[in-house]
Motif scaffolding. Sequence first.
Motif, short mmCIF file in Angstrom:
data_model
loop_
_atom_site.label_atom_id
_atom_site.label_comp_id
_atom_site.label_asym_id
_atom_site.label_seq_id
_atom_site.Cartn_x
_atom_site.Cartn_y
_atom_site.Cartn_z
N SER A 159 0.85 -1.19 0.00
CA SER A 159 0.00 0.00 0.00
C SER A 159 0.88 1.24 0.00
O SER A 159 2.10 1.16 0.22
N GLU A 160 0.30 2.40 -0.24
CA GLU A 160 1.08 3.63 -0.31
C GLU A 160 1.78 3.91 1.02
O GLU A 160 2.95 4.33 1.05
N ASN A 161 1.08 3.68 2.13
CA ASN A 161 1.70 3.90 3.45
C ASN A 161 2.90 2.98 3.66
O ASN A 161 3.95 3.39 4.18
N LYS A 162 2.75 1.72 3.24
CA LYS A 162 3.84 0.76 3.41
C LYS A 162 4.98 1.04 2.43
O LYS A 162 6.14 0.77 2.73
N GLN A 163 4.64 1.57 1.26
CA GLN A 163 5.69 2.00 0.34
C GLN A 163 6.53 3.11 0.97
O GLN A 163 7.77 3.10 0.85
N THR A 164 5.85 4.05 1.64
CA THR A 164 6.56 5.16 2.29
C THR A 164 7.49 4.63 3.38
O THR A 164 8.65 5.04 3.48
N LYS A 165 6.97 3.72 4.18
CA LYS A 165 7.79 3.14 5.26
C LYS A 165 8.97 2.37 4.68
O LYS A 165 10.10 2.46 5.17
N TYR A 166 8.72 1.62 3.62
CA TYR A 166 9.79 0.83 3.02
C TYR A 166 10.88 1.74 2.47
O TYR A 166 12.07 1.46 2.61
N PHE A 167 10.48 2.83 1.85
CA PHE A 167 11.48 3.76 1.31
C PHE A 167 12.32 4.36 2.42
O PHE A 167 13.54 4.52 2.27
N LEU A 168 11.71 4.71 3.56
CA LEU A 168 12.48 5.28 4.67
C LEU A 168 13.53 4.28 5.16
O LEU A 168 14.67 4.67 5.47
N ASP A 169 13.14 3.02 5.24
CA ASP A 169 14.11 1.98 5.63
C ASP A 169 15.20 1.84 4.57
O ASP A 169 16.38 1.69 4.89
N LEU A 170 14.80 1.88 3.31
CA LEU A 170 15.75 1.78 2.20
C LEU A 170 16.73 2.97 2.22
O LEU A 170 17.94 2.79 2.05
N GLU A 171 16.20 4.15 2.43
CA GLU A 171 17.05 5.34 2.49
C GLU A 171 18.06 5.23 3.63
O GLU A 171 19.23 5.61 3.48
N ASN A 172 17.62 4.67 4.75
CA ASN A 172 18.53 4.48 5.88
C ASN A 172 19.64 3.49 5.54
O ASN A 172 20.80 3.68 5.95
N ARG A 173 19.31 2.44 4.77
CA ARG A 173 20.33 1.48 4.37
C ARG A 173 21.39 2.15 3.49
O ARG A 173 22.59 1.90 3.64
N ILE A 174 20.94 3.00 2.57
CA ILE A 174 21.88 3.71 1.70
C ILE A 174 22.80 4.61 2.53
O ILE A 174 24.03 4.58 2.39
N LYS A 175 22.21 5.42 3.40
CA LYS A 175 23.01 6.35 4.20
C LYS A 175 23.99 5.61 5.10
O LYS A 175 25.15 6.02 5.24
N SER A 176 23.53 4.52 5.70
CA SER A 176 24.39 3.77 6.60
C SER A 176 25.60 3.21 5.87
O SER A 176 26.73 3.29 6.36
N ILE A 177 25.37 2.63 4.68
CA ILE A 177 26.47 2.05 3.92
C ILE A 177 27.50 3.11 3.53
O ILE A 177 28.72 2.93 3.73
N PHE A 178 27.04 4.23 2.99
CA PHE A 178 28.00 5.21 2.48
C PHE A 178 28.66 6.04 3.59
O PHE A 178 29.81 6.45 3.45
N LEU A 179 27.97 6.24 4.71
CA LEU A 179 28.62 6.88 5.85
C LEU A 179 29.67 5.95 6.45
O LEU A 179 30.77 6.39 6.82
N PHE A 180 29.32 4.66 6.53
CA PHE A 180 30.29 3.67 7.00
C PHE A 180 31.53 3.66 6.12
O PHE A 180 32.66 3.70 6.60
N GLN A 181 31.32 3.59 4.80
CA GLN A 181 32.44 3.51 3.87
C GLN A 181 33.34 4.73 3.99
O GLN A 181 34.57 4.61 3.94
N GLU A 182 32.75 5.90 4.12
CA GLU A 182 33.55 7.12 4.22
C GLU A 182 34.37 7.14 5.51
O GLU A 182 35.57 7.45 5.48
N GLU A 183 33.74 6.78 6.62
CA GLU A 183 34.46 6.79 7.90
C GLU A 183 35.56 5.74 7.90
O GLU A 183 36.69 5.99 8.35
N TYR A 184 35.24 4.56 7.39
CA TYR A 184 36.23 3.48 7.36
C TYR A 184 37.40 3.88 6.47
O TYR A 184 38.57 3.65 6.82
#
Length: 313
Positions: A159-184
């Motif tokens: 549903s649209e609400n669940k799509q929104t929630k899924y995207f927020l989780d997805l966005e967090n995965r992207i940010k976590s990976i690239f922040l990790f890579q930069e710090e490492y």
Amino acid sequence: MKENKYDFFISHASEDKPEFVRPLAEELTNRGYNIWYDEFSLGLGDSLVEGISKGIKNSLYGIIILSKNFFKKSWTKKELEALLNKEIILNETLILPVWLDVTPKEVYNFSPLLVDKLAVSVKPSELSKVINSIEKKTGISVKSKEQLIQKINSLKRLSENKQTKYFLDLENRIKSIFLFQEEYHNWYTSDDLFENEEEWDDLLVDLKGKKLQSEYGIPNGVWIVPEPFPENEIQRAVKLCKKWIFGELTIKEATELHFLLEEQLDTDLFYILYAIPHSFIKERKAYDILIYGIIEIGVKEKKSLPPSEKKNC
């Protein structure tokens, strides 16, 4: 970060090979796991000491087959000591003990430390019990084609609400990976401690990587490259991922998303898009299913596809 080559290192006594160890190694391999097992991993003329050392170093976990035969061997004790040292240095639980027809008293007499570790006690015929316990403990689970198709179909029905929630989780995965890579990357390149290639230095690198992975909530098995990438490319990926989960991509944008994640950013597109670490995907057909899922989920209008490409996930 260097990707671990093996999921499991199997330490055992040679006398237990025919009845239990070899069938266990074969079944784990058949399920898609990468196993360090001497019969599979060492070739004619290979150094036993060097091979075992690399196997222990490059494996996520060590499966220890504790048996009466194991207790009699001096070499198995050295493998166990190496794995215990790795646990201490990395401060993680890496040893997966399997009690093969032995009692707690026998294990205690061999090594009091091992009695405190959660183990699975089995008879030689209980392979499935061992594998189920290992998967439950480690969270490493090879994904079947059927599971991946089910995942794609469930994402198509959000549903649209669940799509929104899924995207927020997805966005967090992207940010976590690239922040990790930069710090490492910044830590690794600014420190002159690692000018040589001594094993101790490698262990310190692994320890730092594990610590940062934990801090950023990145699970084992995710494909990670320790280098920073331009912020505009990362933000472009975020925008395309949002259009993907809401089914608003064009065919051209779907192709761009695939290329951007897998080639330009050299990141784990399976983890980012599907929350499934790259190392869980073992079969080529399973890989193809998830790649095609970019179109199945993200592109509403597929008329421009040739009939041969209109696969039904």
